[in-house]
Design an enzyme around this catalytic site. Structure first.
Site, mmCIF file in Angstrom:
data_model
loop_
_atom_site.group_PDB
_atom_site.id
_atom_site.type_symbol
_atom_site.label_atom_id
_atom_site.label_comp_id
_atom_site.label_asym_id
_atom_site.label_seq_id
_atom_site.Cartn_x
_atom_site.Cartn_y
_atom_site.Cartn_z
ATOM 1 N N ALA A 181 47.155 -54.883 8.033
ATOM 2 C CA ALA A 181 47.676 -54.425 6.747
ATOM 3 C C ALA A 181 49.257 -54.954 6.707
ATOM 4 O O ALA A 181 49.875 -55.484 7.554
ATOM 5 C CB ALA A 181 47.846 -52.829 6.903
ATOM 6 N N GLU B 240 39.833 -54.138 11.352
ATOM 7 C CA GLU B 240 38.814 -53.353 10.645
ATOM 8 C C GLU B 240 38.143 -54.125 9.412
ATOM 9 O O GLU B 240 37.008 -53.653 9.263
ATOM 10 C CB GLU B 240 39.814 -52.410 9.992
ATOM 11 C CG GLU B 240 40.369 -51.157 11.304
ATOM 12 C CD GLU B 240 41.404 -50.403 10.723
ATOM 13 O OE1 GLU B 240 42.470 -50.956 10.248
ATOM 14 O OE2 GLU B 240 41.306 -49.185 10.722
ATOM 15 N N GLU C 57 47.832 -51.127 16.378
ATOM 16 C CA GLU C 57 48.723 -50.431 15.617
ATOM 17 C C GLU C 57 49.357 -49.272 16.319
ATOM 18 O O GLU C 57 50.622 -48.894 15.821
ATOM 19 C CB GLU C 57 47.652 -49.251 14.569
ATOM 20 C CG GLU C 57 47.100 -49.994 13.452
ATOM 21 C CD GLU C 57 45.905 -50.747 13.582
ATOM 22 O OE1 GLU C 57 45.522 -50.960 14.749
ATOM 23 O OE2 GLU C 57 45.199 -51.124 12.814
HETATM 24 C C1 3H9 Z 1 47.544 -51.929 10.207
HETATM 25 O O1 3H9 Z 1 46.823 -52.727 10.151
HETATM 26 C C2 3H9 Z 1 47.252 -50.542 9.663
HETATM 27 C C3 3H9 Z 1 45.882 -50.500 9.355
HETATM 28 O O2 3H9 Z 1 44.799 -49.954 10.307
HETATM 29 C C4 3H9 Z 1 45.678 -49.340 8.371
HETATM 30 C C5 3H9 Z 1 45.727 -49.793 6.854
HETATM 31 C C6 3H9 Z 1 45.491 -48.487 6.158
HETATM 32 N N1 3H9 Z 1 52.659 -57.686 7.689
HETATM 33 O O3 3H9 Z 1 55.126 -62.565 14.494
HETATM 34 P P1 3H9 Z 1 55.358 -64.027 13.701
HETATM 35 C C7 3H9 Z 1 55.336 -61.549 9.348
HETATM 36 S S1 3H9 Z 1 49.224 -52.156 10.985
HETATM 37 C C8 3H9 Z 1 53.599 -58.313 7.103
HETATM 38 O O4 3H9 Z 1 56.861 -64.449 13.764
HETATM 39 P P2 3H9 Z 1 53.610 -65.171 15.587
HETATM 40 C C9 3H9 Z 1 56.478 -61.364 10.266
HETATM 41 O O5 3H9 Z 1 57.269 -60.486 10.027
HETATM 42 C C10 3H9 Z 1 49.506 -53.780 11.265
HETATM 43 N N2 3H9 Z 1 54.288 -59.182 7.748
HETATM 44 O O6 3H9 Z 1 54.501 -64.812 14.016
HETATM 45 C C11 3H9 Z 1 57.013 -62.790 10.289
HETATM 46 O O7 3H9 Z 1 58.060 -62.763 9.125
HETATM 47 P P3 3H9 Z 1 59.163 -63.727 9.080
HETATM 48 C C12 3H9 Z 1 48.509 -54.315 12.446
HETATM 49 C C13 3H9 Z 1 53.683 -59.554 8.827
HETATM 50 O O8 3H9 Z 1 52.870 -66.569 15.206
HETATM 51 C C14 3H9 Z 1 55.825 -63.762 10.072
HETATM 52 O O9 3H9 Z 1 54.651 -62.634 9.593
HETATM 53 N N3 3H9 Z 1 48.790 -55.690 12.771
HETATM 54 C C15 3H9 Z 1 52.623 -58.955 9.585
HETATM 55 O O10 3H9 Z 1 54.521 -65.222 16.530
HETATM 56 C C16 3H9 Z 1 55.265 -64.642 11.175
HETATM 57 O O11 3H9 Z 1 54.866 -63.722 12.220
HETATM 58 C C17 3H9 Z 1 49.752 -55.855 13.635
HETATM 59 O O12 3H9 Z 1 50.622 -54.997 13.997
HETATM 60 C C18 3H9 Z 1 52.203 -57.936 8.795
HETATM 61 N N4 3H9 Z 1 51.072 -57.157 9.535
HETATM 62 O O13 3H9 Z 1 52.648 -64.198 15.652
HETATM 63 C C19 3H9 Z 1 50.060 -57.415 13.900
HETATM 64 N N5 3H9 Z 1 52.434 -59.719 10.569
HETATM 65 O O14 3H9 Z 1 58.644 -65.146 9.194
HETATM 66 C C20 3H9 Z 1 51.493 -57.589 13.548
HETATM 67 C C21 3H9 Z 1 53.425 -60.631 10.732
HETATM 68 O O15 3H9 Z 1 59.748 -63.458 7.718
HETATM 69 N N6 3H9 Z 1 51.744 -59.038 13.698
HETATM 70 N N7 3H9 Z 1 54.229 -60.466 9.769
HETATM 71 O O16 3H9 Z 1 59.860 -63.344 10.217
HETATM 72 C C22 3H9 Z 1 51.836 -59.771 14.867
HETATM 73 O O17 3H9 Z 1 51.515 -59.155 15.963
HETATM 74 C C23 3H9 Z 1 52.122 -61.173 14.800
HETATM 75 O O18 3H9 Z 1 52.886 -61.441 13.745
HETATM 76 C C24 3H9 Z 1 51.002 -62.349 14.710
HETATM 77 C C25 3H9 Z 1 51.637 -63.762 14.481
HETATM 78 C C26 3H9 Z 1 50.195 -62.143 16.321
HETATM 79 C C27 3H9 Z 1 50.044 -62.236 13.950
#
Ligand code: 3H9
Length: 678
Positions: A63, A105, A125
């Site tokens: 999300a 999901e 999450e």
């Molecule tokens: C969820 O899904 C809830 C649902 O179950 C329910 C819904 C109803 N959103 O980490 P990076 C940005 S909860 C917005 O440096 P990497 C991040 O801030 C979510 N922004 O890259 C950064 O911005 P900036 C569950 C996001 O290659 C840029 O993207 N998912 C999100 O080292 C690059 O990120 C997670 O918890 C997001 N979801 O790693 C996954 N994700 O460049 C969270 C990233 O401005 N994300 N950004 O600083 C991660 O674990 C890592 O970002 C990922 C990439 C592994 C994907």
């Protein structure tokens, strides 16, 4: 505005493609586009199957976290996913990169999932203080069983495509470079068959047959889960998948999800998510600053710290030359490194081949000349300015021009160290935390003359070796130890005024730290730095050493320890402390746990405010990153500065005043303006 979702026809298969950089987060436009794409497929008789895939570096990473806490915009993710799953034409998720959270999901709502070998899939999450909120806790156990679902939902670590296939989460692993074509072929192979909906699966019955698995899981993961709300909610949601109908299970999930979303823990953990990423950026260093290639690293000192530092680079595949003064110390140091790797292998987290690979990158030497071609040399010698300056002068002489010279000092002035060289622009502090191969934090200490490319390179390198970096200016103790010394000073005063030392530890434990300052002293060894003269006793620690109480290593320090290292407060120590207090003429009184907590933590916040005022930290959230990763500050409170904001800065100022402690100008100003730390 153009939609981030487009569709492409490949004969009778419709491919729905998301292009929402950087990580294809499932914002409103993506959700709406997905729903429209499915409608298009259902409304067109010539389309008989659907593939969903993403452009860019990853499948949906979840999300869009930036939308959390704002008014919901339809369609919600559950609505979009229900529509998708209801399709009677097969829908296939084609996964590359990381399918995380809401992204996982989406995949679960698809009827089938194919992935490239390098893909990872998971529900992280809980790391944001949440549980999946788009039916992930209900679809996943029905697809793979409650036992396999529990760690994914309640611990949140992603798994490889291979592991996902083994538990039935992925149907087929396809070619790394032929994802779309293979997914289309897979989708076509399912045309005409009844679709497989994970909401209708029955694998979760393993939890009904053996309800003990939930308690067993809690018992096994108790330490990791301590203090966190989300993992318990996650276990409850997975359990509900076995006890309730799918519709009621989804309702239960929503209830738990909303409770967590509105609670303070998730707010704090979402703050931390962005804090960690912000800490990676240096405000006045352009993002495109050219980097210095780091192909070989030198480490001075093969003690615990030097060895731990070296392991970071070896594990990342970067050759290291480690230097000591004496052959014996060198041999001891390298054999400890080997032993650490072998222990990791014994625990199954490394193969012996990897151990040999890492050790093969290590060279040891007694001769500074062998460091000449290093791109970075990190000094980890005795904390003494003269010694450090000698080392830096020597390094400046022998190491090639353009190489970075770093000190691992935890306290000393990096600018003064730099004066021992002719290249102050290439000097900075790289402050690792012990054990350096384990602790996540790296404080990057920016000297007055440190060049932009040296800083940018260090930041990048930190990420490469799996550290979380935060930049500090030059001040005694930098960010972390400067604040720690405030806490330690209060801990020492409190026990002189009558507080029980175990209450001081327990207050921090109850707050969520892994241990308190006196337990920490016992673990590290009270005799570190002791002069070994029992006739000269000027501090409580010296008195404990004189009484033969050295810490956990000999079974008694501040506490008495049993075989299993359980601690019991000691009457002898209580008496030693009371004697000291009497000698200093301190009146003794009962001190409440509230007072202890305020006196330990508020002065740290105050010091953090000073650090900000002096611009020694770039932003308040960097201080949170330092304390969470380097000192065990509980993640679910968001770090000291975020926590202070939730307590209210006016309450912090009032608390300091109540205990006769000074509040800094900056803290007062923020409190008076009714602000928190940004
Ligand atoms: C969820 O899904 C809830 C649902 O179950 C329910 C819904 C109803 N959103 O980490 P990076 C940005 S909860 C917005 O440096 P990497 C991040 O801030 C979510 N922004 O890259 C950064 O911005 P900036 C569950 C996001 O290659 C840029 O993207 N998912 C999100 O080292 C690059 O990120 C997670 O918890 C997001 N979801 O790693 C996954 N994700 O460049 C969270 C990233 O401005 N994300 N950004 O600083 C991660 O674990 C890592 O970002 C990922 C990439 C592994 C994907």
């Amino acid at each position: 505005m153009t939609s981030p979702i487009r569709t492409e026809r490949h004969g009778d298969v419709l491919v729905i493609i998301s292009d929402n950089p950087p990580v294809n987060a499932l914002g409103q436009a993506v959700r709406a586009g997905l729903a429209t794409g499915v409608e298009q497929a259902l409304g067109d008789d010539s389309i008989r199957a659907v593939v969903i895939r993403c452009d860019g570096r990853t499948f949906f990473a979840g999300a869009d976290i930036t939308e959390f806490g704002k008014a919901p915009q339809s369609p919600s993710l559950p609505e979009a996913l229900d529509k998708l799953e209801a399709s009677d034409k097969p829908v296939v998720a084609a996964i590359h990169g990381t399918a995380l959270g809401g992204g996982c999901e989406v995949a679960l709502a698809c009827h089938y999932r194919v992935a490239v070998p390098s893909a990872k899939i998971g529900l992280p999450e809980v790391k944001l203080g949440l549980i999946p909120g788009a039916a992930g806790t209900q679809r996943l156990p029905r697809l793979v069983g409650a036992e396999a679902a529990l760690p994914l939902v309640a611990v949140g670590d992603p798994i490889s495509a291979k592991k996902a296939q083994a538990i039935g989460l992925i149907d087929e692993i396809v070619g790394e470079d032929s994802l779309e074509a293979d997914a289309i072929a897979f989708a076509r192979s399912k045309i005409g068959q009844a679709v497989s909906r994970s909401s209708e699966g029955t694998a979760n019955e393993d939890g009904i047959r053996n309800p003990d698995i939930f308690d067993q899981f809690r018992a096994q993961n108790g330490r990791k889960m301590r203090g966190f709300d989300a993992p318990n909610a996650a276990v409850a949601a997975v359990k509900a998948a076995g006890e309730l109908s799918y519709a009621d299970g989804v309702k239960k999930e929503r209830e738990l999800f909303m409770q967590l979303m509105n609670g303070t823990q998730s707010k704090a953990m979402r703050h931390y998510f962005f804090a960690e990423r912000a800490a990676n950026k240096i405000n006045d260093v352009p993002a495109d600053t050219p980097l210095i290639p780091i192909n070989k690293v030198g480490v001075i000192g093969a003690g615990t710290m030097g060895g731990g530092i070296a392991m970071n680079f070896l594990s990342a595949g970067i050759p290291v030359t480690i230097l000591e003064m004496q052959q014996e110390a060198l041999d001891r140091g390298t054999s400890v490194i080997r032993k650490n790797y072998e222990n990791t292998a014994k625990r199954g987290r490394m193969t012996m081949e990897q151990v040999e690979g890492a050790m093969g990158l290590l060279t040891s030497t007694l001769d500074y000349a062998d460091l000449a071609d290093c791109d970075l040399v990190i000094e980890a010698v005795y904390e003494n300015m003269d010694v450090k300056k000698q080392v830096f002068a020597k390094l400046d002489e022998v190491v090639k021009q353009g190489a970075i010279l770093a000190s691992n000092t935890s306290y000393l002035n990096v600018d003064e160290i730099a004066t021992a060289t002719q290249r102050p622009g290439y000097v900075l502090g790289l402050h690792f935390f012990s054990p350096a191969n384990v602790m996540k934090l790296l404080e990057i200490v920016r000297g007055a003359n440190t060049r932009d490319d040296v800083l940018a390179t260090s930041m990048k390198l930190a990420k490469k070796i799996g550290k979380v970096a935060a930049v500090s200016g030059v001040c005694p103790g930098f960010i972390g130890n400067r604040m720690l010394s405030q806490r330690q000073a209060q801990a020492n005063k409190l026990i002189m005024e009558g507080a029980n030392y175990w209450d001081v530890d327990d207050v921090l434990l109850e707050f969520g730290f892994p241990m308190g300052p006196f337990q920490m002293g016992d673990l590290a060894g009270i005799d570190i730095g002791w002069h070994r003269d029992p006739s000269k006793v000027t501090t409580v620690r010296e008195a404990l050493c004189a009484a033969g109480r050295f810490g956990q290593k000999n079974g008694k320090g501040f506490y008495d320890y049993d075989e299993a290292r359980n601690r019991t407060p000691s009457d002898e120590v209580k008496q030693i402390i009371a004697d000291f207090a009497a000698r200093e003429g301190n009146a003794q009184r009962d001190i409440s746990k509230d007072e202890i907590r305020e006196r330990l933590l508020y002065p740290m916040v105050n010091e953090g405010a000073k650090i900000l005022e002096e611009k020694m930290a770039q932003r308040a959230s960097d201080i949170d990153v330092v304390w969470i990763n380097g000192y065990g500050w509980p993640l679910y409170t968001g770090g000291p500065m975020f926590w202070a904001t939730t307590v209210g800065l006016d309450a912090v100022v009032a608390g300091l005043e109540k205990h006769g402690l000074p509040a800094s100008h900056y803290l007062r100003q923020k409190a008076d303006a009714g602000n928190g730390f940004d």
